[in-house]
Design an enzyme around this catalytic site. Sequence first.
Site, PDB file in Angstrom:
ATOM      1  N   GLN A  12       0.831  -1.222   0.000  1.00 31.97           N
ATOM      2  CA  GLN A  12       0.000   0.000   0.000  1.00 31.97           C
ATOM      3  C   GLN A  12       0.858   1.262   0.000  1.00 31.97           C
ATOM      4  O   GLN A  12       0.655   2.163  -0.808  1.00 31.97           O
ATOM      5  CB  GLN A  12      -0.928   0.002   1.228  1.00 31.97           C
ATOM      6  N   TYR A 142       2.166  -8.157  16.094  1.00 32.08           N
ATOM      7  CA  TYR A 142       2.580  -7.031  15.252  1.00 32.08           C
ATOM      8  C   TYR A 142       3.122  -5.902  16.128  1.00 32.08           C
ATOM      9  O   TYR A 142       4.207  -5.364  15.889  1.00 32.08           O
ATOM     10  CB  TYR A 142       1.362  -6.556  14.447  1.00 32.08           C
TER      11      TYR A 142
HETATM   12  C1  AKB Z   1      -2.819  -2.064  10.849  1.00 29.86           C
HETATM   13  O1  AKB Z   1      -4.017  -1.796  10.967  1.00 29.86           O
HETATM   14  O2  AKB Z   1      -2.300  -3.121  11.220  1.00 29.86           O
HETATM   15  C2  AKB Z   1      -1.909  -1.014  10.259  1.00 29.86           C
HETATM   16  C3  AKB Z   1      -1.319  -0.152  11.315  1.00 29.86           C
HETATM   17  C4  AKB Z   1      -2.143   0.871  11.990  1.00 29.86           C
HETATM   18  O3  AKB Z   1      -0.177  -0.317  11.648  1.00 29.86           O
HETATM   19  N1  AKB Z   1      -2.637  -0.213   9.306  1.00 29.86           N
END
Ligand code: AKB
Length: 317
Positions: A12, A142
């Site tokens: 993206q 994450y």
């Molecule tokens: C996600 O939603 O994982 C990403 C971010 C905010 O890091 N767009």
Amino acid sequence: MKNILVLGAAGQIGSELVPYLRNIYGDSHVVATYNRTPLPKEVMEAGPSTQINATDANSMNEVVKKFNIDTIFNLVAVLSAKGEANPPLSWKVNMETTFNCLEIMKDAKGAVFTPSSIGAFGPTTPKDHTPQDTIMRPTTIYGISKVAGELLGDYYYLKYGVDTRGLRYPGIISNVTMPGGGTTDYAVEIYYAAVKEKKYRCNLPAGTFLDMMYMPDALRSAVELMEADPAKLIHRNCFNVTAMSFDPEIIAAEIRKHIPDFVLEYEVDPVKKAIADSWPNSMDDSAARNEWGWEPEYDLEKMTKDMIEKVSAKLKK
Ligand code: AKB
């Protein structure tokens, strides 16, 4: 920045960052890399590009040497929702790529830009006007990889003098390449659905406030940070940056100013809801404003007008 490597150029942000950087630094000075997803034809044709697996240090090193790279934009990441479906993959991709960039730029005496995220915060972080320096105990793989990436960036700067810099990006809204695997993806999908069907089923509930930013601001912020006077940077890795904060009802109301019969419905995804609930409602980005002059150009109103024009034109083609 003379010779730049963009990792994740098909994604993206990468698909728009490459042309943006080529416009500033020259087509032949920006190398676009991809792994599984091929690059858009225009990106391939306008300048150098190559396929690499960013978790493989040797192949990254070869590309760095071949093109005499001094700066890497490290955009390879498995995002929040996809990461929860496959934590080992998320950790491997996010951490090995970041580690390889830092090690290779340590030897090349170069610079590394690695985006962090609102995902680096967690449920114990203050939710409103989230400070630059605060509690960071994320509860997604994450987010954990993003905090670790921020700390590694600081470490390589302090120990080896690598010029590491980064931003904590909010959800990025754009109209060239769809996001994938994120929690904030709804804020892009809603525009496409509004233009195509005048109806959208949102996977986050009303009342879920998150920080967001339009792509032109995201691109400009990355370059402004990388070009900032290093003597003024206290934080380096990573600055809170934001442009707006809204919930699904607020963005829908803005869309209705252009498409009055737009209907918003809900089908909440419990995994995405839990992730979004653990993130800030709105960040304080005053450190970025004070240290390198960050100022967003697009608010919700200006972005929505532009998104609806651009998405309408794209869908007519
Ligand atoms: C996600 O939603 O994982 C990403 C971010 C905010 O890091 N767009």
